[in-house]
Motif scaffolding. Sequence first.
Motif, PDB file in Angstrom:
ATOM      1  N   SER A 265      -0.345  15.226  -7.836  1.00 13.69           N
ATOM      2  CA  SER A 265      -0.305  14.361  -6.652  1.00 13.69           C
ATOM      3  C   SER A 265       0.837  14.822  -5.753  1.00 13.69           C
ATOM      4  N   SER A 266       1.007  14.156  -4.632  1.00 13.13           N
ATOM      5  CA  SER A 266       2.094  14.508  -3.716  1.00 13.13           C
ATOM      6  C   SER A 266       3.460  14.227  -4.347  1.00 13.13           C
ATOM      7  N   LEU A 267       3.490  13.401  -5.393  1.00 13.96           N
ATOM      8  CA  LEU A 267       4.752  13.073  -6.058  1.00 13.96           C
ATOM      9  C   LEU A 267       5.175  14.125  -7.068  1.00 13.96           C
TER      10      LEU A 267
ATOM     11  N   THR B 249      -0.793   4.786  -1.074  1.00 15.62           N
ATOM     12  CA  THR B 249      -1.007   5.797  -0.030  1.00 15.62           C
ATOM     13  C   THR B 249      -0.397   7.131  -0.426  1.00 15.62           C
ATOM     14  N   SER B 250       0.778   7.098  -1.055  1.00 13.71           N
ATOM     15  CA  SER B 250       1.455   8.342  -1.448  1.00 13.71           C
ATOM     16  C   SER B 250       0.696   9.072  -2.549  1.00 13.71           C
ATOM     17  N   LEU B 251      -0.149   8.352  -3.285  1.00 16.79           N
ATOM     18  CA  LEU B 251      -0.902   8.971  -4.379  1.00 16.79           C
ATOM     19  C   LEU B 251      -2.303   9.402  -3.958  1.00 16.79           C
ATOM     20  N   GLU B 252      -2.703   9.072  -2.745  1.00 20.06           N
ATOM     21  CA  GLU B 252      -4.029   9.469  -2.279  1.00 20.06           C
ATOM     22  C   GLU B 252      -4.156  10.995  -2.288  1.00 20.06           C
TER      23      GLU B 252
ATOM     24  N   TYR C 153       8.707  16.239 -11.461  1.00 13.76           N
ATOM     25  CA  TYR C 153       8.825  15.372 -10.285  1.00 13.76           C
ATOM     26  C   TYR C 153      10.173  15.608  -9.609  1.00 13.76           C
ATOM     27  N   SER C 154      10.144  15.738  -8.296  1.00 15.53           N
ATOM     28  CA  SER C 154      11.367  15.857  -7.478  1.00 15.53           C
ATOM     29  C   SER C 154      12.313  16.940  -8.012  1.00 15.53           C
TER      30      SER C 154
ATOM     31  N   THR D  41       0.788  -1.234   0.000  1.00 17.21           N
ATOM     32  CA  THR D  41       0.000   0.000   0.000  1.00 17.21           C
ATOM     33  C   THR D  41       0.819   1.282   0.000  1.00 17.21           C
ATOM     34  N   GLU D  42       2.151   1.197   0.098  1.00 23.21           N
ATOM     35  CA  GLU D  42       2.972   2.402   0.255  1.00 23.21           C
ATOM     36  C   GLU D  42       2.782   3.385  -0.900  1.00 23.21           C
ATOM     37  N   LEU D  43       2.903   2.900  -2.145  1.00 21.70           N
ATOM     38  CA  LEU D  43       2.765   3.787  -3.296  1.00 21.70           C
ATOM     39  C   LEU D  43       1.338   4.294  -3.428  1.00 21.70           C
TER      40      LEU D  43
END
Length: 224
Positions: free
Chosen positions: A70-72, A48-51, A92-93, A44-46
């Motif tokens: 998204s948060s990314l 969750t990061s995209l929620e 991104y980043s 679920t890590e990825l």
Amino acid sequence: MEILKTASLFLLAIFSIQIAEAQKLLTDATLTYAISVQSTDGKTELATSLEGAVLTVYIKGMQSRTEMVSSLGTESTIYDNKAGKGAILKAYSGQKLMITVDAANWKQKNHFYQSVNFKIDNSTQSIGSYTTKKATALLPDGKSFTVNFTEELNTVNKSYNNAFTQLPGLPVQYEIISGNLKFTYTLIKVEQDIVPSSKFELPKSGYRIMTYDANQQLKKGDNK
């Protein structure tokens, strides 16, 4: 015989007017979709990061811009269907990449959905403030693709997302499987104000530029 022909043409015209009145065609519009993400493999890590991710679609005539935030980071696709050119923008980043696309690239990018034909289920379901019908299509890889759509609205520009070219209405909710993630897109807002032309201008600086073909070759190299 001539009278019957005239009467048939008259009835056809009336029928066409009724359809046009029943469905509002959007020329300038901003569509906002909330995105929920679920993991299909239990990791679920990825997901969750995209929620909380949001997809916004800007349409102006035959120009479109789809923007996922998204948060990314942010990924946008800008395309002028009339001019046959546009770009994919990735931020991104702290890294920014602009991938230029022409008409041939656009066709290649969307080839997966070119032969999609939907089978409509006439039963209805309420999603948000919309009454929707379900449409299902069989994809070339054997998987099915389902979308709930409203017949109340549609867009003049059907090429903003080639998955919906044959859909007789506006997508309200649909799912996409990508790798081990399931994305559910739900329409939460439709704005019919005039969209500024600046939304479809490509950035003049700040992005590393790459052609679509070069990016495809790079992806092939990464997959070896």
